[in-house]
Scaffold this motif. Structure first.
Motif, PDB file in Angstrom:
ATOM      1  N   LYS A  32       0.871  -1.185   0.000  1.00 19.02           N
ATOM      2  CA  LYS A  32       0.000   0.000   0.000  1.00 19.02           C
ATOM      3  C   LYS A  32       0.903   1.229   0.000  1.00 19.02           C
ATOM      4  O   LYS A  32       1.977   1.196   0.611  1.00 19.02           O
ATOM      5  CB  LYS A  32      -0.851  -0.032   1.277  1.00 19.02           C
ATOM      6  N   GLU A  48      -2.203   3.381  10.536  1.00 18.70           N
ATOM      7  CA  GLU A  48      -2.392   2.956   9.148  1.00 18.70           C
ATOM      8  C   GLU A  48      -1.324   1.964   8.676  1.00 18.70           C
ATOM      9  O   GLU A  48      -1.343   1.521   7.537  1.00 18.70           O
ATOM     10  CB  GLU A  48      -2.392   4.186   8.220  1.00 18.70           C
ATOM     11  N   ALA A  53      -0.459   3.076  -8.021  1.00 20.78           N
ATOM     12  CA  ALA A  53      -0.638   2.314  -6.778  1.00 20.78           C
ATOM     13  C   ALA A  53      -1.831   1.379  -6.867  1.00 20.78           C
ATOM     14  O   ALA A  53      -2.890   1.763  -7.367  1.00 20.78           O
ATOM     15  CB  ALA A  53      -0.825   3.273  -5.614  1.00 20.78           C
ATOM     16  N   LEU A  54      -1.649   0.169  -6.387  1.00 18.00           N
ATOM     17  CA  LEU A  54      -2.781  -0.754  -6.339  1.00 18.00           C
ATOM     18  C   LEU A  54      -3.672  -0.383  -5.154  1.00 18.00           C
ATOM     19  O   LEU A  54      -4.870  -0.605  -5.171  1.00 18.00           O
ATOM     20  CB  LEU A  54      -2.281  -2.188  -6.206  1.00 18.00           C
ATOM     21  N   LYS A  55      -3.027   0.157  -4.141  1.00 19.14           N
ATOM     22  CA  LYS A  55      -3.768   0.579  -2.960  1.00 19.14           C
ATOM     23  C   LYS A  55      -3.130   1.876  -2.466  1.00 19.14           C
ATOM     24  O   LYS A  55      -1.900   1.914  -2.297  1.00 19.14           O
ATOM     25  CB  LYS A  55      -3.638  -0.511  -1.892  1.00 19.14           C
ATOM     26  N   LEU A  56      -3.927   2.900  -2.264  1.00 17.79           N
ATOM     27  CA  LEU A  56      -3.353   4.211  -1.906  1.00 17.79           C
ATOM     28  C   LEU A  56      -4.182   4.874  -0.801  1.00 17.79           C
ATOM     29  O   LEU A  56      -5.407   4.941  -0.894  1.00 17.79           O
ATOM     30  CB  LEU A  56      -3.334   5.111  -3.139  1.00 17.79           C
ATOM     31  N   THR A  57      -3.488   5.354   0.222  1.00 16.14           N
ATOM     32  CA  THR A  57      -4.161   6.155   1.244  1.00 16.14           C
ATOM     33  C   THR A  57      -3.498   7.523   1.296  1.00 16.14           C
ATOM     34  O   THR A  57      -2.268   7.609   1.391  1.00 16.14           O
ATOM     35  CB  THR A  57      -4.049   5.482   2.633  1.00 16.14           C
ATOM     36  N   LYS A  58      -4.306   8.557   1.196  1.00 20.46           N
ATOM     37  CA  LYS A  58      -3.771   9.910   1.339  1.00 20.46           C
ATOM     38  C   LYS A  58      -4.279  10.497   2.648  1.00 20.46           C
ATOM     39  O   LYS A  58      -5.426  10.253   3.013  1.00 20.46           O
ATOM     40  CB  LYS A  58      -4.244  10.794   0.184  1.00 20.46           C
ATOM     41  N   MET A 107      -1.140   7.925  -7.732  1.00 23.85           N
ATOM     42  CA  MET A 107      -2.576   7.702  -7.951  1.00 23.85           C
ATOM     43  C   MET A 107      -2.775   6.780  -9.164  1.00 23.85           C
ATOM     44  O   MET A 107      -3.652   5.934  -9.182  1.00 23.85           O
ATOM     45  CB  MET A 107      -3.256   9.059  -8.190  1.00 23.85           C
TER      46      MET A 107
END
Lengths: 363, 315
Positions: free
Chosen positions: B72, B114, B91-96, B88
């Motif tokens: 992630k 996180e 990424a296969l998984k993205l947290t902003k 964006m």
């Protein structure tokens, strides 16, 4: 030639200089009594003076609703319909509908929030619009930043569109320094909002807003739980989710789905409370209002403190496209109940695309 | 564009011209090694931990390419926009994590919560475009003690902020730092960035090719051998920055404190950036990627800064 409609609300903005907050209804007469002068001709003429394109054929509303201003320039134009000495909202709607019959591709309008509502009534999401800000109330994010920015949007017209909210501000409450707004509808606007943005190189990594909404819907679909009541708030993102679920959603209403079946349409507080009590598990899915970030207390008054108390923070899912969430300082609440506001505040995750999320504070 | 208004020293321009000789030949390894050695000395890091790159965003993208496949990605928003957009996309998984005015602070607890799965964290410190320093040693060490996590700190503005985590690289294999010679060294036109790599990053970048041209190598080597101009220019920029901030505050414009070489402001003047552009002054309007009414002002030459202030005061 591009056929572009042009309509001016001749009384928009007149309340501002004389301390009235808006000219909806009959208030404009008071503004005139107080010595207010029309402000819209100056705004539209500023825009028109900066338009460099020569491939435009304007379809213009008569007299003070557009003709008087465009006549000062060298544009090709045709006058649509007629008006009386005194004009009102029904003239705007009537003339815009006539313009649509003449196949305009884009509509330029001058006014404020009230005018945006009239334009939405007539146009809906059928064609894009460019709003030139001239009203006293300017809460709807559908407007260009200025007459100059509007001109640049026309000069650099892009077919990439975005949907922005038309907010219905209660003028009576606004005069008492209270802002009471609900979501009235959506208008399509070109995505380049300012001159600088229009000049920017297109990003090769950007995806369209529609794609993002599809991704949000795909992600939610994968994570839907059986035997759960899903309550869908207003907005086009929620509409995309409903489409994926295979149910017909009202764009501005609150609807409910259980195991793939629509079990509530355009629900009010009573309807929501009944359904929530009927099912063991319920989840609300909402999207914030662009520009101000309200998730509860503005767009959807039906989500009352009672409803939200029953649902609880952990059963609220917020969704929004990257474009929308990036432009928000925080999410906001104003349910009218301090305890409920407090219980829902803090940080929350917003789903922005497939497996993509933003953590943002709710205040 | 956020650039240094001052030219590099004359000797650097001469070195770059010298690098033009024999351009029919590829850059020789000895020059690459010499530059790595100088960067290592400058950063107090062994040369085998220095990875060279044409611009730091190039290497940031490469880090995303390599590590996003099974991790992630966590970033803050706003962040250096090209890298943020690239993440964006890839990424296969993205947290902003949204940084909010006025403090643009990162909540350490929220952040550490996180890190429960393999994660690549990319943080620019000071942050661009807010200028805020969002990391401190305690938070960085707390992050790095989690073996699941790789941390990449972009220190593009290190020379202006004076804050670095390079000292932790030997201790933590999961830390890497990107820097650039575009800003403080006035070499934006040459595009020279570098990665200071902890063991985990070093292994992954062992076969990373050096893409640098000879004029770039020669200029960078000369700059690091004679860096007095850098210190001098930084002082001038920081002093001008303080002056502009004070003057802007007098006009009622909201100024946010930052430790990079630019100023973040919030301003309600309609069409502010365009009005300045009409007078030949470019500032960064942040409304497209971020918040309406926010602008990033890069520090120019004193006379350019005077022109900016005079336009603002007359508006």
């Amino acid at each position: 030639m591009k056929k572009i409609g042009l309509i001016v609300n001749p009384i928009a903005g007149m309340g501002g200089s004389v301390g009235l907050k808006g000219t909806d209804g009959e208030i404009y007469k008071k503004a005139i009594e107080l010595g207010a002068k029309p402000t819209t001709p100056q705004r539209i003429e500023e825009t028109l003076s900066l338009i460099k394109r020569e491939d435009i054929h304007f379809m213009v509303a008569p007299g003070k609703m557009g003709e008087n201003s465009i006549g000062k320039f060298d544009f090709k134009y045709e006058i649509v319909s007629t008006i009386n000495e005194e004009t009102n909202a029904s003239d705007t709607k009537r003339i815009v509908k006539k313009m649509l019959e003449k196949n305009i591709e884009l509509l330029i309008f001058v006014g404020g929030d009230g005018t945006a509502r009239d334009i939405y009534d007539a146009v809906g999401l059928n064609i894009p619009v460019i709003g030139i800000p001239s009203g006293v109330k300017m809460f709807s994010p559908v407007f260009a930043l200025s007459p100059n920015a509007a001109a640049q949007m026309i000069n650099n017209y892009t077919k990439e569109l975005t949907e922005k909210e038309v907010l219905d501000i209660d003028e009576e409450a606004f005069r008492e320094n209270k802002i009471s707004a609900k979501l009235y509808g959506y208008l399509k606007v070109p995505k380049n909002i300012t001159l600088l943005q229009a000049k920017k190189e297109p990003s090769n990594v950007s995806r369209s807003e529609e794609d993002m909404k599809e991704e949000i819907a795909d992600y939610l679909m994968e994570n839907l739980e059986k035997e759960t009541l899903y309550i869908l708030g207003p907005g086009t993102t929620l509409k995309t989710i409903a489409d994926k679920m295979g149910v017909e959603k009202t764009l501005l209403g609150i609807d409910a789905v259980f195991n793939g079946e629509l079990v509530g349409i355009d629900l009010n507080e009573k309807g929501l409370l009944t359904l929530i009590k009927m099912y063991n598990k319920s989840t609300i899915i909402v999207t914030p209002i662009g520009g101000n970030g309200f998730i509860f207390g503005r767009a959807s008054k039906q989500f009352t403190p009672e409803v939200l108390k029953l649902i609880g923070k952990k059963n609220i899912v917020v969704v929004a496209t990257e474009d929308k969430i990036n432009k928000l300082e925080c999410l906001r609440l104003d349910t009218g109940n301090i305890e409920v506001d407090k219980s829902l505040s803090g940080f929350t995750k917003v789903i922005t695309a497939y497996k993509k999320e933003t953590i943002i504070e709710v205040k | 564009m956020n650039e240094n208004p001052y030219l590099p020293a004359e000797s650097i321009r001469k070195a770059a011209v010298k690098g033009m000789e024999n351009v029919n030949r590829y850059s020789e390894l000895k020059y690459l090694n010499e530059l790595k050695k100088l960067i290592g000395k400058y950063s107090n890091i062994p040369l085998n931990r220095v990875i060279l790159s044409p611009g730091s965003d190039f290497i940031l993208r490469e880090v995303i390419n390599i590590f996003s496949k099974d991790r992630k990605i966590i970033m803050v928003n706003p962040s250096f926009f090209p890298v943020s957009q690239y993440a964006m996309k890839l990424a296969l998984k993205l947290t902003k994590i949204q940084l909010s005015p006025p403090g643009f602070k990162l909540d350490p607890e929220l952040f550490l919560n996180e890190l429960d799965e393999p994660t690549l964290l990319i943080i620019d410190n000071p942050n661009n475009p807010t200028g805020a320093s969002i990391l401190d040693n305690k938070l960085v060490e707390n992050i790095l003690q989690n073996k699941n996590v790789l941390l990449l700190v972009d220190e593009a503005y290190y020379e202006f902020s004076g804050q670095t985590f390079a000292g932790l690289i030997k201790k933590y294999p999961n830390l890497a730092i990107t820097r650039t010679m575009d800003k403080a060294f006035s070499l934006a036109g040459f595009r020279l960035g570098y990665l200071l790599a902890g063991d985990y990053f070093k292994d992954q970048f062992s076969d990373f090719p050096a893409f640098l041209s000879k004029p770039t190598l020669f200029a960078a080597i000369e700059a690091l051998k004679n860096p007095e101009y850098v210190t001098k220019n930084i002082k001038k920029i920081i002093s001008e920055k303080a002056r502009i901030e004070e003057e802007l505050k007098k006009t009622g414009i909201e100024v946010f404190p930052g430790s990079a070489n630019f100023i973040l402001i919030k301003c309600k003047i309609p069409d502010f950036a365009r009005k300045l552009m009409d007078s030949g002054i470019l500032i960064k309007d942040l409304s497209e990627e971020w918040l309406n009414g926010f602008y990033r002002i890069s520090i120019g030459l004193p006379e350019e800064n005077d022109a900016l202030l005079s336009i603002i005061k007359n508006n």
